[in-house]
Design an enzyme around this catalytic site. Structure first.
Site, PDB file in Angstrom:
ATOM      1  CB  CYS A   4      32.547  20.707  -8.542  1.00  0.00           C
ATOM      2  SG  CYS A   4      31.649  19.137  -8.612  1.00  0.00           S
ATOM      3  CD  GLU A  45      27.085  30.290  -9.110  1.00  0.00           C
ATOM      4  OE1 GLU A  45      28.235  30.549  -9.529  1.00  0.00           O
ATOM      5  OE2 GLU A  45      26.389  29.367  -9.570  1.00  0.00           O
ATOM      6  CE  LYS A 100      29.835  23.374 -13.486  1.00  0.00           C
ATOM      7  NZ  LYS A 100      30.465  24.674 -13.204  1.00  0.00           N
TER       8      LYS A 100
END
Length: 406
Positions: free
Chosen positions: A161, A310, A328
């Site tokens: 990704c 993250e 997203k």
């Protein structure tokens, strides 16, 4: 050393089939998530996806050309043609100094499944001679080179990704070191098949919500995974000297790139997030650190562990000087094309002086100690944006974009 600037962008996504539509819907917080209608989901936990919709393919290519391309290549090619047209690069550069870096995560998986059915039903003689060319992950780069006449380096990077982010970063390096004058870079993906969805579902990475408005909700305490998306994104990177010599409009500078590996696990991010920190700090060191608020377009998949690790990394590196969102939440996860589309979103944020929202996210997880923009776009005086991409296998890529006002 040459600076690399962006002179063109193109996008085909679940929220818009060109750059203008993508930008409009992005900042309006309008998602493209709908109930799955391409296969029966009765035996599936995943119920929604984010497809490309209402695409007039014959406006871009002939019927013969369309039969020769898998959708991942088609999406990347359309995006690349839009980026090249906006840039005006074709005919303005030595073809041997024009490269193509276009990547994918899974390649022509739709073609593979279709031809495997043909093999089982009708035997090997009925398998299409186009199986291999449509399947091969490098074919998008090859087709775009053919379409544009680019005779410089043509390559696909495979980093799950993070693939298209790596393609942008490697284009930056090629320009900085004088190997090329311009690169068409980005990626495409079309993996909205039942087999792929089932595979991610078995990894417990897919959202199990049947509500399109609450399915892709990165950093939300009720998140359960990502929503599968599809599409393509492309940027034209060009040396600043070449762009200025031909009078091109400069959209932004790609000023930093960091690339690290977790060296930890094939699907889960390393708990300490150290390699993510390093990717970000390497990119910032290359760009030149600034004492100002930046926009961070997070990888933000909506899986519990990714968002937790993250967010902690962003908090450690930026402290309170980052406005964060995950687009997203609107496009779903475009896998190998995600980084390119999110890089475009980051550049658009600089021009809009606004941060697009994390649409659908309402209740931030208590572990998320960053300023996540929710509910709607937030105005912000920005001169820098950062895009993060994290891939299975432990690939961490960070890109830094700086506004150029002249």
């Amino acid at each position: 050393m040459e600076k690399a600037v962006i002179t063109g962008m193109g996008a085909i996504t679940p929220i818009g089939n060109d750059l203008a539509a993508f930008e409009e819907h992005l900042f309006a917080g309008r998602h493209g998530i709908v109930p799955i209608d391409r296969f029966d989901t009765e035996d599936m936990a995943a119920k929604v996806y984010a497809p490309v919709k209402d695409l007039d393919t014959e406006a871009h290519l002939s019927a013969r050309e369309l039969r020769r391309l898998d959708k991942f290549t088609l999406y990347g090619l359309i995006a690349a043609k839009e980026a090249a047209a906006q840039s005006g690069i074709l005919g303005a550069v030595d073809p041997y100094r024009l490269g193509v870096n276009m990547s994918t995560g899974l390649g022509g998986i739709g073609t593979v499944l279709h031809e495997y059915d043909a093999l089982l039903d009708k035997g090997p003689r009925r398998v299409s001679p186009m199986l291999i060319p449509k399947w091969a992950p490098n074919m998008m780069a090859g087709v775009i080179a053919i379409e544009t006449g680019a005779r410089g380096p043509s390559i696909a990077h495979t980093a799950a990704c993070a693939s298209s982010s790596v393609s942008i970063g490697e284009a930056l390096r090629a320009i900085r070191h004088g190997y090329v004058d311009a690169v068409i870079c980005g990626g495409g993906e079309a993996a909205t098949q039942k087999l792929v969805t089932a595979g991610f579902q078995s990894l417990r990475a897919m959202s199990t919500s049947a509500d399109p408005d609450r399915a892709s909700i990165p950093f939300d305490r009720e998140r359960s995974g990502f929503v599968m998306g599809e599409g393509g994104g492309a940027l034209v990177l060009e040396s600043e000297s070449h762009a200025r010599a031909r009078g091109a409009r400069i959209l932004a500078e790609v000023s930093g790139y960091g690339l690290t590996s977790d060296a930890s696990h094939i699907t889960a991010p390393a708990e300490d997030g150290e390699a993510i920190d390093r990717a970000i700090t390497d990119a910032l060191a290359e760009a030149g650190e600034r004492d100002e608020t930046v926009y961070v377009n997070a990888h933000g998949t909506g899986t519990v562990k990714n968002d937790q690790v993250e967010a902690a990394a962003i908090a450690r590196v930026f402290g309170g000087k980052a406005l964060v969102s995950s687009t997203k939440s609107m496009t779903g996860h475009l896998l190998g094309a995600a980084g390119a589309v999110e890089a475009i979103a980051a550049v658009l944020s600089l021009h809009r002086e606004a941060v697009p929202p994390t649409a659908g996210t309402r209740l931030l997880d208590e572990d998320v100690q960053i300023d996540v923009v929710c509910g709607g776009s937030r105005p912000a005086r920005l001169s820098r944006a950062v895009s993060l991409s994290l891939g299975f296998g432990g690939h961490n890529a960070c890109l830094v974009f700086d506004r150029r006002d002249a």
